[in-house]
Enzyme design. Structure first.
Site, PDB file in Angstrom:
ATOM      1  N   ASP A  67       0.818  -1.216   0.000  1.00  0.00           N
ATOM      2  CA  ASP A  67       0.000   0.000   0.000  1.00  0.00           C
ATOM      3  C   ASP A  67       0.848   1.260   0.000  1.00  0.00           C
ATOM      4  O   ASP A  67       2.069   1.210   0.164  1.00  0.00           O
ATOM      5  CB  ASP A  67      -0.969  -0.005   1.197  1.00  0.00           C
ATOM      6  CG  ASP A  67      -0.293  -0.401   2.507  1.00  0.00           C
ATOM      7  OD1 ASP A  67       0.945  -0.380   2.581  1.00  0.00           O
ATOM      8  OD2 ASP A  67      -1.022  -0.733   3.465  1.00  0.00           O
ATOM      9  N   ASN A 136      -7.202  -2.374  14.558  1.00  0.00           N
ATOM     10  CA  ASN A 136      -8.615  -2.592  14.201  1.00  0.00           C
ATOM     11  C   ASN A 136      -8.802  -3.843  13.336  1.00  0.00           C
ATOM     12  O   ASN A 136      -9.888  -4.086  12.815  1.00  0.00           O
ATOM     13  CB  ASN A 136      -9.171  -1.365  13.463  1.00  0.00           C
ATOM     14  CG  ASN A 136      -8.472  -1.114  12.131  1.00  0.00           C
ATOM     15  OD1 ASN A 136      -7.566  -1.847  11.742  1.00  0.00           O
ATOM     16  ND2 ASN A 136      -8.888  -0.079  11.425  1.00  0.00           N
ATOM     17  N   HIS A 138      -7.199  -4.496  10.462  1.00  0.00           N
ATOM     18  CA  HIS A 138      -6.979  -4.341   9.015  1.00  0.00           C
ATOM     19  C   HIS A 138      -5.731  -5.092   8.570  1.00  0.00           C
ATOM     20  O   HIS A 138      -4.813  -5.337   9.353  1.00  0.00           O
ATOM     21  CB  HIS A 138      -6.956  -2.872   8.594  1.00  0.00           C
ATOM     22  CG  HIS A 138      -5.720  -2.096   8.945  1.00  0.00           C
ATOM     23  ND1 HIS A 138      -5.696  -0.723   8.974  1.00  0.00           N
ATOM     24  CD2 HIS A 138      -4.467  -2.478   9.288  1.00  0.00           C
ATOM     25  CE1 HIS A 138      -4.484  -0.314   9.302  1.00  0.00           C
ATOM     26  NE2 HIS A 138      -3.722  -1.343   9.500  1.00  0.00           N
ATOM     27  N   GLU A 143      -9.589  -1.722   5.460  1.00  0.00           N
ATOM     28  CA  GLU A 143     -10.157  -1.375   6.757  1.00  0.00           C
ATOM     29  C   GLU A 143     -11.388  -2.243   7.054  1.00  0.00           C
ATOM     30  O   GLU A 143     -11.923  -2.902   6.161  1.00  0.00           O
ATOM     31  CB  GLU A 143     -10.548   0.111   6.749  1.00  0.00           C
ATOM     32  CG  GLU A 143      -9.369   1.060   6.506  1.00  0.00           C
ATOM     33  CD  GLU A 143      -8.414   1.171   7.687  1.00  0.00           C
ATOM     34  OE1 GLU A 143      -8.359   0.261   8.540  1.00  0.00           O
ATOM     35  OE2 GLU A 143      -7.707   2.188   7.769  1.00  0.00           O
TER      36      GLU A 143
HETATM   37  P1  PGA Z   1       2.342  -1.238  12.657  1.00  0.00           P
HETATM   38  O1  PGA Z   1       1.152  -1.179  11.602  1.00  0.00           O
HETATM   39  O2  PGA Z   1       3.265  -2.314  12.159  1.00  0.00           O
HETATM   40  O3  PGA Z   1       2.999   0.108  12.608  1.00  0.00           O
HETATM   41  O4  PGA Z   1       1.742  -1.568  13.987  1.00  0.00           O
HETATM   42  C1  PGA Z   1       0.584  -2.365  11.159  1.00  0.00           C
HETATM   43  C2  PGA Z   1      -0.590  -2.087  10.247  1.00  0.00           C
HETATM   44  O5  PGA Z   1      -1.262  -1.055  10.417  1.00  0.00           O
HETATM   45  O6  PGA Z   1      -0.844  -2.907   9.360  1.00  0.00           O
END
Ligand code: PGA
Length: 255
Positions: A67, A136, A138, A143
Site C-alpha cells: 500500500d 482494528n 486491518h 479497513e
Molecule cells: P504497525 O502497523 O506495524 O505500525 O503496527 C501495522 C498495520 O497497520 O498494518
C-alpha cells in the site's frame, strides 16, 4: 493457518526473515509482497544482515508493496516509497526495476490499480506476502468492512488507523485520508502468507484473527482460509489467546 508464539520481537523477526530467506534460496526469482509499518522493521533488519553476512541474493527478487498513502510524493519521509528505500531496498542488492510500490501520486488511480494487479499476474503471482495487522484488524489498508474479495483500489482510512499513524506526522491534519491498497483478494492469491504482530496493542486483533469467526469487520480473519499462512506473534500479542500455540512452525518452509 498456523500460529507461532515467540518469546520476543527479535525472535519473531528472525523467524519471519528465515522463512522469507528460504523462499528466496529455493526460488531466486521469488515474487515477494512486502509491508510497511513498525512491525516488519525487525524482519527487514535481519534480511539485511542475511544479505550482508551470509550473501542472501536479492538480485533477481521481484517485490510488490501492499500500500501507499495517496498524495504523498515518493521522497516524503512518511511515504512508503521512502520507508522501503530507507529500511530495506538501499541496503540489499535488489534491482530497482524489480521493485513495485503503489504510486500515491498517480493521476488515474483506478487505471494505476488495474496496472498494479496486471504486473503481479505478469510476474507469475506473489510467492509470499508479508503482512502486519492494524489494531482494528486491518491488513494492508483494507479497513473493517472491506470486501473479502477486493482487489487493488483506493480506500478511505479509518479514524482508528489515522490516529494510530498520527505519531509519524506533525498533527492529525497531516495524516493522509486515502491510500492505495492491494485488496484482500489480491493478498489471498499469494501462495504463502506471513502475518506478524507484536505488543499488547495487537492482542485483541490477534484474538479475533486466530480464534474468532471470519468477518469483513476484522479483515485479518480471512487468513484462516489461506492454506499456507503462518501467524508469528510475540508473547504480548498472544496474551488474549485461549489455546496453546507452539514456539516453532511445524515445517520451516511452507512453499
Ligand atoms: P504497525 O502497523 O506495524 O505500525 O503496527 C501495522 C498495520 O497497520 O498494518
Amino acid at each position: 493457518m498456523e500460529v507461532v508464539v515467540k518469546e520476543s520481537y527479535e525472535e519473531m523477526s528472525k523467524l519471519s526473515a528465515e522463512l522469507i530467506a528460504e523462499v528466496i534460496r529455493r526460488k531466486p526469482r521469488a515474487v515477494l509482497g512486502l509491508a510497511t509499518g513498525s512491525t516488519p522493521l525487525g524482519t527487514y533488519k535481519e534480511l539485511i544482515r542475511l544479505h550482508k553476512q551470509e550473501g542472501l541474493d536479492f538480485s533477481r527478487v521481484i517485490t510488490f508493496n501492499l500500500d501507499e498513502y495517496v498524495g504523498l510524493v515518493h521522497g516524503h519521509p512518511q511515504s512508503y516509497h521512502y520507508f522501503m528505500s530507507e529500511n530495506l531496498f538501499k541496503h540489499i542488492n535488489v534491482n530497482p526495476k524489480n521493485v513495485h510500490v503503489p504510486d500515491g501520486t498517480a493521476k488515474d488511480i483506478p487505471g494505476f490499480c488495474r496496472w498494479y494487479e496486471e504486473q503481479i499476474v505478469k510476474t507469475g503471482g506473489l510467492d509470499l506476502q508479508l503482512l502486519g495487522i492494524g489494531s482494528n484488524g486491518h491488513i494492508a489498508f483494507n479497513e473493517p468492512g472491506s470486501s473479502l474479495g477486493s482487489r487493488t483500489r483506493i480506500k478511505t482510512l479509518d479514524d482508528k488507523t489515522r490516529q494510530d499513524n498520527a505519531r509519524f506526522f506533525k498533527n492529525m491534519n497531516e495524516v493522509p485520508k486515502y491510500a492505495i491498497t492491494m485488496g484482500i483478494g489480491t493478498i489471498m492469491d499469494a501462495r504463502q502468507l506471513i502475518l506478524l504482530a507484536n505488543g499488547a496493542g495487537k492482542a485483541d486483533a490477534i484474538l479475533k484473527t486466530c480464534e474468532g469467526p471470519i468477518t469483513a469487520i476484522v479483515p485479518a480473519t480471512i487468513v484462516q482460509l489461506h492454506p499456507k499462512a503462518t501467524i508469528i506473534i510475540d508473547k504480548q500479542a498472544a496474551t488474549k489467546l485461549t489455546r496453546e500455540y507452539p514456539a516453532e512452525p511445524r515445517v520451516l518452509v511452507l512453499a
